[in-house]
Design a protein around this motif. Structure first.
Motif: not given
Length: 123
Positions: A21-24, A26, A54, A80, A82, A121, A123
């Motif tokens: 979940l830390r890897v965003d 989109r 964003i 990615v 973030n 995003r 998931f």
């Protein structure tokens, strides 16, 4: 970043769901594509719209073997968003556009098979 095109490589070490979940990741739509002749490895400069939260971000993408500039604008891609920005020559790449290597090692863009809202995003 070195891309590993080895399809026989074992799976990476296990990570936790929280790590994932830390890897965003989109979805965005390419709004501008330009040549990047000064890049060490052949690449294009992309501007990708990730929606109102964003915004539009820049990315360098090594996709010149399978894509022409004219076909990129309007195409949705995954990235990615973030990672810290990365200086590539005089160009600041703000997101990492995602792709997979085909049988010859050329990068194929990763994208949804149907249109989704920019900024969606993974998931």
């Amino acid at each position: 970043m070195h891309l590993n095109h080895d399809t026989d490589a074992p799976a990476a070490d296990p990570i936790s769901f929280d790590d994932f979940l830390r890897v965003d990741i989109r979805i965005g739509t390419i709004v501008e594509a330009a040549p990047f002749p000064e890049a060490r490895k052949p690449a294009f400069k992309l501007k990708i719209d990730f929606g109102p939260t964003i915004g539009v971000k820049k990315s360098s993408a090594q996709i010149v073997e399978r894509y022409m500039l004219e076909e990129l604008v309007g195409r949705q891609v995954a990235a990615v968003v973030n990672f810290p920005p990365r200086q590539i020559g005089k160009f600041l790449s703000e997101v990492l556009t995602l792709g997979f290597a085909d049988a010859e090692g050329a990068v194929i863009l990763f994208a949804p098979d149907r249109s989704v809202p920019n900024g969606s995003r993974l998931f």
